[in-house]
Design a protein around this motif. Structure first.
Motif, PDB file in Angstrom:
ATOM      1  N   GLY A   1       0.918  -1.257  -0.019  1.00 12.30           N
ATOM      2  CA  GLY A   1      -0.017   0.043  -0.184  1.00 12.30           C
ATOM      3  C   GLY A   1       0.842   1.079  -0.053  1.00 12.30           C
ATOM      4  N   LYS A   2       2.148   1.040  -0.463  1.00 17.55           N
ATOM      5  CA  LYS A   2       2.890   2.302  -0.496  1.00 17.55           C
ATOM      6  C   LYS A   2       3.457   2.357  -2.001  1.00 17.55           C
ATOM      7  CE  LYS A   2       2.940   2.614   3.922  1.00 17.55           C
ATOM      8  NZ  LYS A   2       2.254   3.950   4.632  1.00 17.55           N
ATOM      9  N   LYS A   3       3.886   3.647  -2.208  1.00 17.83           N
ATOM     10  CA  LYS A   3       4.609   4.183  -3.372  1.00 17.83           C
ATOM     11  C   LYS A   3       6.073   4.250  -3.415  1.00 17.83           C
ATOM     12  CE  LYS A   3       1.004   6.877  -5.681  1.00 17.83           C
ATOM     13  NZ  LYS A   3       0.332   8.034  -6.187  1.00 17.83           N
ATOM     14  N   ALA A   4       6.947   3.799  -4.413  1.00 14.64           N
ATOM     15  CA  ALA A   4       8.166   3.699  -4.434  1.00 14.64           C
ATOM     16  C   ALA A   4       8.673   5.103  -5.135  1.00 14.64           C
ATOM     17  CB  ALA A   4       8.578   2.521  -5.498  1.00 14.64           C
ATOM     18  N   SER A   5       8.560   6.072  -4.355  1.00 16.89           N
ATOM     19  CA  SER A   5       8.947   7.386  -4.757  1.00 16.89           C
ATOM     20  C   SER A   5      10.240   7.489  -4.640  1.00 16.89           C
ATOM     21  CB  SER A   5       8.130   8.203  -3.674  1.00 16.89           C
ATOM     22  OG  SER A   5       8.654   8.274  -2.393  1.00 16.89           O
ATOM     23  N   ASP A   6      10.880   8.609  -5.338  1.00 14.40           N
ATOM     24  CA  ASP A   6      12.249   8.819  -5.431  1.00 14.40           C
ATOM     25  C   ASP A   6      12.761   8.917  -3.936  1.00 14.40           C
ATOM     26  OD1 ASP A   6      12.281   8.832  -8.027  1.00 14.40           O
ATOM     27  OD2 ASP A   6      12.341  11.014  -8.336  1.00 14.40           O
ATOM     28  N   LYS A   7      12.076   9.704  -3.024  1.00 10.32           N
ATOM     29  CA  LYS A   7      12.294   9.901  -1.520  1.00 10.32           C
ATOM     30  C   LYS A   7      12.375   8.438  -0.728  1.00 10.32           C
ATOM     31  CE  LYS A   7      11.083  12.621   2.283  1.00 10.32           C
ATOM     32  NZ  LYS A   7      10.119  13.659   3.180  1.00 10.32           N
ATOM     33  N   ALA A   8      11.612   7.765  -1.166  1.00  9.22           N
ATOM     34  CA  ALA A   8      11.413   6.354  -0.489  1.00  9.22           C
ATOM     35  C   ALA A   8      12.676   5.542  -0.830  1.00  9.22           C
ATOM     36  CB  ALA A   8      10.195   5.515  -0.690  1.00  9.22           C
ATOM     37  N   LEU A   9      12.939   5.891  -2.038  1.00 12.97           N
ATOM     38  CA  LEU A   9      14.185   4.813  -2.635  1.00 12.97           C
ATOM     39  C   LEU A   9      15.420   5.481  -2.005  1.00 12.97           C
ATOM     40  CD1 LEU A   9      13.110   4.101  -6.302  1.00 12.97           C
ATOM     41  CD2 LEU A   9      13.034   2.593  -4.249  1.00 12.97           C
ATOM     42  N   GLU A  10      15.517   6.828  -1.983  1.00 15.36           N
ATOM     43  CA  GLU A  10      16.749   7.265  -1.466  1.00 15.36           C
ATOM     44  C   GLU A  10      16.904   7.008   0.194  1.00 15.36           C
ATOM     45  OE1 GLU A  10      19.169   8.842  -2.623  1.00 15.36           O
ATOM     46  OE2 GLU A  10      18.525   9.442  -4.665  1.00 15.36           O
ATOM     47  N   ARG A  11      15.810   6.874   0.821  1.00 17.21           N
ATOM     48  CA  ARG A  11      15.932   6.585   2.275  1.00 17.21           C
ATOM     49  C   ARG A  11      16.103   4.977   2.253  1.00 17.21           C
ATOM     50  NH1 ARG A  11      10.710   6.190   6.368  1.00 17.21           N
ATOM     51  NH2 ARG A  11      11.717   5.157   7.954  1.00 17.21           N
ATOM     52  N   ALA A  12      15.931   4.270   1.416  1.00 16.27           N
ATOM     53  CA  ALA A  12      16.288   2.802   1.359  1.00 16.27           C
ATOM     54  C   ALA A  12      17.603   2.766   1.417  1.00 16.27           C
ATOM     55  CB  ALA A  12      15.268   2.002   0.576  1.00 16.27           C
ATOM     56  N   ALA A  13      18.135   3.462   0.270  1.00 17.24           N
ATOM     57  CA  ALA A  13      19.497   3.369  -0.092  1.00 17.24           C
ATOM     58  C   ALA A  13      20.394   3.758   1.310  1.00 17.24           C
ATOM     59  CB  ALA A  13      20.024   4.148  -1.135  1.00 17.24           C
ATOM     60  N   ARG A  14      20.084   4.826   1.817  1.00 16.78           N
ATOM     61  CA  ARG A  14      20.882   5.380   2.869  1.00 16.78           C
ATOM     62  C   ARG A  14      20.709   4.296   4.143  1.00 16.78           C
ATOM     63  NH1 ARG A  14      17.965  10.112   1.893  1.00 16.78           N
ATOM     64  NH2 ARG A  14      16.708   9.821   3.771  1.00 16.78           N
ATOM     65  N   THR A  15      19.594   3.829   4.339  1.00 16.38           N
ATOM     66  CA  THR A  15      19.455   2.672   5.234  1.00 16.38           C
ATOM     67  C   THR A  15      20.264   1.515   5.098  1.00 16.38           C
ATOM     68  OG1 THR A  15      17.184   3.332   5.717  1.00 16.38           O
ATOM     69  CG2 THR A  15      17.788   1.167   6.616  1.00 16.38           C
ATOM     70  N   MET A  16      20.597   1.271   3.831  1.00 21.73           N
ATOM     71  CA  MET A  16      21.404   0.048   3.626  1.00 21.73           C
ATOM     72  C   MET A  16      22.717   0.240   3.099  1.00 21.73           C
ATOM     73  SD  MET A  16      18.317  -2.116   1.066  1.00 21.73           S
ATOM     74  CE  MET A  16      19.221  -3.443   1.406  1.00 21.73           C
ATOM     75  N   ARG A  17      23.036   1.839   3.408  1.00 20.54           N
ATOM     76  CA  ARG A  17      24.637   2.081   3.243  1.00 20.54           C
ATOM     77  C   ARG A  17      24.967   1.920   1.828  1.00 20.54           C
ATOM     78  NH1 ARG A  17      27.497   0.859   9.012  1.00 20.54           N
ATOM     79  NH2 ARG A  17      25.809   1.545  10.266  1.00 20.54           N
ATOM     80  N   LEU A  18      24.095   2.425   0.704  1.00 20.67           N
ATOM     81  CA  LEU A  18      24.515   2.342  -0.597  1.00 20.67           C
ATOM     82  C   LEU A  18      24.482   3.772  -1.158  1.00 20.67           C
ATOM     83  CD1 LEU A  18      22.052  -0.513  -1.901  1.00 20.67           C
ATOM     84  CD2 LEU A  18      24.584  -0.519  -1.362  1.00 20.67           C
TER      85      LEU A  18
END
Length: 712
Positions: A498-515
């Motif tokens: 129920g969420k969107k793969a927005s640019d902000k969400a993907l950037e946050r995922a990258a930071r969390t995963m240290r990419l």
């Protein structure tokens, strides 16, 4: 608990010039600091540091290491401080105690990313002073010896950590006795039924065959005496876990294992090693392919020995290791031999490796690896492997891990040669790139301009260096395609929660995963180095994609084009969890093979038909048929028990045929529906542990290949 005086006596046995006053002072200080603390068993806590120090005396280590063992928990668990330890016992001891404390605080069994970071820290600590890891290994050994006092869940956690990290590390350092004991203690926790089964079968074997070890030892001593060779001969049965591992690797039952006994011949000189080898081969028949000369080509940790396997008394195969006393000392204590003392002075053993050089060679290939998962994979590969020695056409020696391929050989020479590899010749004959190399073979790599690494090479390569280089090349070459595919996978996964793969969400995922950025994350997602579950949980930890738990059969394979169907090859019957590759066929979609399928050799010259495929992440239904061949006793009720056992493992028998029937045994061919490779492993382990089952074999028939060999 060992008294201070008894501990000093243990050290004095090999180091008469020991600083007894320092050891007494450390003993008294540690006892005072840990006063009132208890272990899980209810014993005073200080019994543990004393036991660790006693273990280290068996390796004849220096005073600083023994004192460190007595104090190794003081900074962490008491009011003691680094400065106080330094003031009382010197900077050397303080640095060592602090190093052990930092290792203790590393959660080596944590999540993959954190585990990789902690492995880096472990190697850094080892590089500063290897004695830190020697104390930590002794600490883990004593904790495993007394593990029964812990909660069951903690026992399992510690045992897995021991099996995955500390036992292989001890083996990589050449401390084989410690590796074997750590493995056996962990095996006792993780699979008590399997261990008990091995021990029961040993007892039965001893009743049937008598004292085989004593008879073979006497025979060997007699042959060496006749040849005028002065040597000691020792024999022993191999450890339960060592036997269990061979049963799994060779996919055979206990009754079919041959070399379950090992013998050591300790000679007076290197020349006598080869004379003893000749005497043994003259008396008993050598088993082809089971000879290794680590005297002329030592392992990187200093290990030297001649290994051979011969058919001994009554046709039983036995493994024989031949080495000198100095070689034996290194074989027992490994890298620790560098600090061994004899008669109050540092023992000069010509075969002991320089710890600084050893750790430098071990960590060199990991230093430039930025990818956490790749680093972790490379470390574990290196720690678990033995070595084979192959030759270039010019006669240079290349060391590879056991199971290494011509592709690993090419990358070991130079990354450029590996990337340009199009084929290989072994001893003058052209072979597939996935061929497993053996000791002493000569390898000639064929390179071509314009060749680039292929995705299927990841399944062929075994060394961390080769895999890292291949991944880097593939990531660069296919980056745009992977980013596009990763974006589609991310969009679908986020919509499922129920969420969107927005640019902000993907950037946050990258930071969390240290990419580095979102593109890097999408590229790894598209190349199957990350899963959609990991990406979603990096942004929404409490949510999980709904469709990643159960995998639809028609979506079980990742890497196909839109609308492209697939069929499992009948020849190898690949299962989820196994490495796979696809072969395209006009009008029939894609035929999915296991990467080690013998039928693939027919398509080696048709690279355009190969597809790099992966199994989808998640739980697969039990709908993948595997053919098993069972040999079992022909007694009343046996077949019924086997069928019940298969049902208890949540597996379904879809077909059964009797292949051979004799008065005392029969062979049955079963088609069994499985979920994945882990499910199959659990089933075969349960079947092999059954006393009336002689063998369990997974049938694979290259003649059943579902794809014609003609080019399209």
């Amino acid at each position: 608990m060992i008294s201070a005086e008894d501990l000093v006596a243990l050290v004095r046995n090999y180091n008469p010039k020991t600083n007894a006053k320092l050891i007494h002072a450390a003993y008294d200080y540690g006892c005072k600091m840990h006063e009132g603390q208890l272990r899980h068993s209810g014993e005073p806590y200080f019994t543990h540091p004393v036991a660790v120090a006693a273990i280290l005396t068996e390796q004849q280590l220096d005073d600083a290491t023994i004192v460190t063992a007595l104090l190794h928990d003081t900074i962490e668990d008491t009011k003691s401080t680094y400065s106080e330890v330094s003031r009382l016992f010197g900077d050397e001891v303080a640095v060592l105690v602090d190093g052990v404390t930092k290792l203790t605080n590393l959660q080596l069994s944590s999540s993959e990313t954190k585990q990789a970071e902690n492995f880096r820290k472990l190697f850094m600590a080892m590089s500063r002073d290897l004695r830190v890891i020697l104390v930590k290994l002794a600490d883990r050994l004593h904790n495993m010896r007394t593990i029964k006092a812990m909660r069951q869940d903690k026992q399992i956690q510690k045992a897995r950590e021991t099996m995955d990290i500390f036992a292989p590390l001890a083996g990589r350092m050449g401390m084989q006795w410690m590796r074997e004991e750590l493995e056996d203690l962990a095996f006792r926790v993780l699979n008590p039924e399997g261990r008990a089964s091995i021990i029961r079968r040993f007892i039965t074997l001893q009743k049937e065959a008598g004292d085989v070890i004593h008879r073979i030892t006497s025979d060997m001593r007699g042959e060496l005496d006749k040849a005028g060779i002065e040597a000691e001969v020792f024999g022993r049965a191999k450890k339960p876990y060592s036997i269990w591992r061979k049963m799994q690797e060779k996919e055979m039952g206990f009754s079919r294992l041959s070399d379950i006994y090992g013998f050591r011949v300790i000679t007076r000189s290197e020349m006598d090693c080869y004379l003893a080898l000749g005497a043994i081969h003259q008396r008993w028949r050598a088993v082809p392919g089971r000879f290794k000369d680590y005297v002329s080509q030592p392992k990187s940790n200093g290990y030297r020995s001649i290994h051979t396997t011969v058919s001994g008394r009554d046709g039983k195969r036995v493994e024989v290791q031949i080495r000198t006393r100095q070689m034996h000392d290194v074989a027992e204590t490994g890298v620790a031999a560098h600090w061994s003392y004899r008669d109050g002075v540092r023992s000069v053993n010509p075969f002991a490796v320089d710890p600084a050089k050893w750790i430098a060679s071990l960590t060199e290939q990991f230093d430039g690896e930025e990818d956490h998962d790749a680093f972790l994979e490379a470390v574990k590969l290196e720690m678990y492997t033995d070595q084979v020695f192959c030759f270039t056409p010019k006669g240079d020696v290349v060391k590879l891990p056991r199971g290494g391929t011509p592709l690993d050989f090419a990358y070991a020479i130079h990354t450029r040669i590996g990337s340009g590899c199009v084929g290989a010749k072994v001893d003058g004959l052209r072979v597939p790139l996935w061929t497993r190399l053996k000791n002493g073979q000569s390898v000639d790599i064929i390179v071509a301009e314009g060749q680039t690494p292929q995705a299927t090479w990841l399944d062929i390569a075994t060394t961390g260096k080769a895999k890292s280089a291949i991944r880097r090349a593939l990531r660069e070459a296919n980056r745009e395609r992977y980013i596009k595919l990763g974006h589609e996978l991310a969009r679908s996964a986020f919509e499922n929660v129920g969420k969107k793969a927005s640019d902000k969400a993907l950037e946050r995922a990258a930071r969390t995963m240290r990419l580095e950025d979102a593109d890097e994350l999408l590229a790894r997602l598209g190349s199957a180095e990350l899963t959609t579950r990991e990406v979603v949980q990096a942004v929404y930890p409490d949510l999980a994609p709904r469709d990643t738990n159960e995998v639809e059969p028609k979506r079980a394979v990742v890497g196909l084009s839109h609308g492209q169907g697939f069929t499992r090859a009948l020849c190898c019957q690949p299962l989820p969890g196994e490495r796979i590759v696809g072969i395209t066929q006009r009008g029939r979609g894609v035929i999915v093979h296991a990467i080690d399928c013998a039928a693939l050799v027919d398509f080696e010259d048709q690279p355009t038909r190969w597809l790099d495929l992966n199994w989808a992440e998640g739980s697969h239904p039990a709908g993948y048929t595997v053919t098993l061949e069972l040999t079992m006793g022909n007694d009343a009720g046996v077949l019924g028990r086997i069928c019940t056992l298969i049902g208890e493992q949540k597996a379904n028998i879809s077909d059964m045929q009797f292949a051979d029937r004799k008065p005392d045994f029969y062979r049955v061919v079963l088609d069994v529906d499985m979920r994945d490779a882990g499910h199959l492993h659990s089933l075969t382990s349960a079947l092999e542990a059954e006393r009336d089952v002689a063998s369990v074999i997974r049938r694979r028939d290259p003649t059943l290949a579902a794809v014609p060999t003609a080019a399209e």
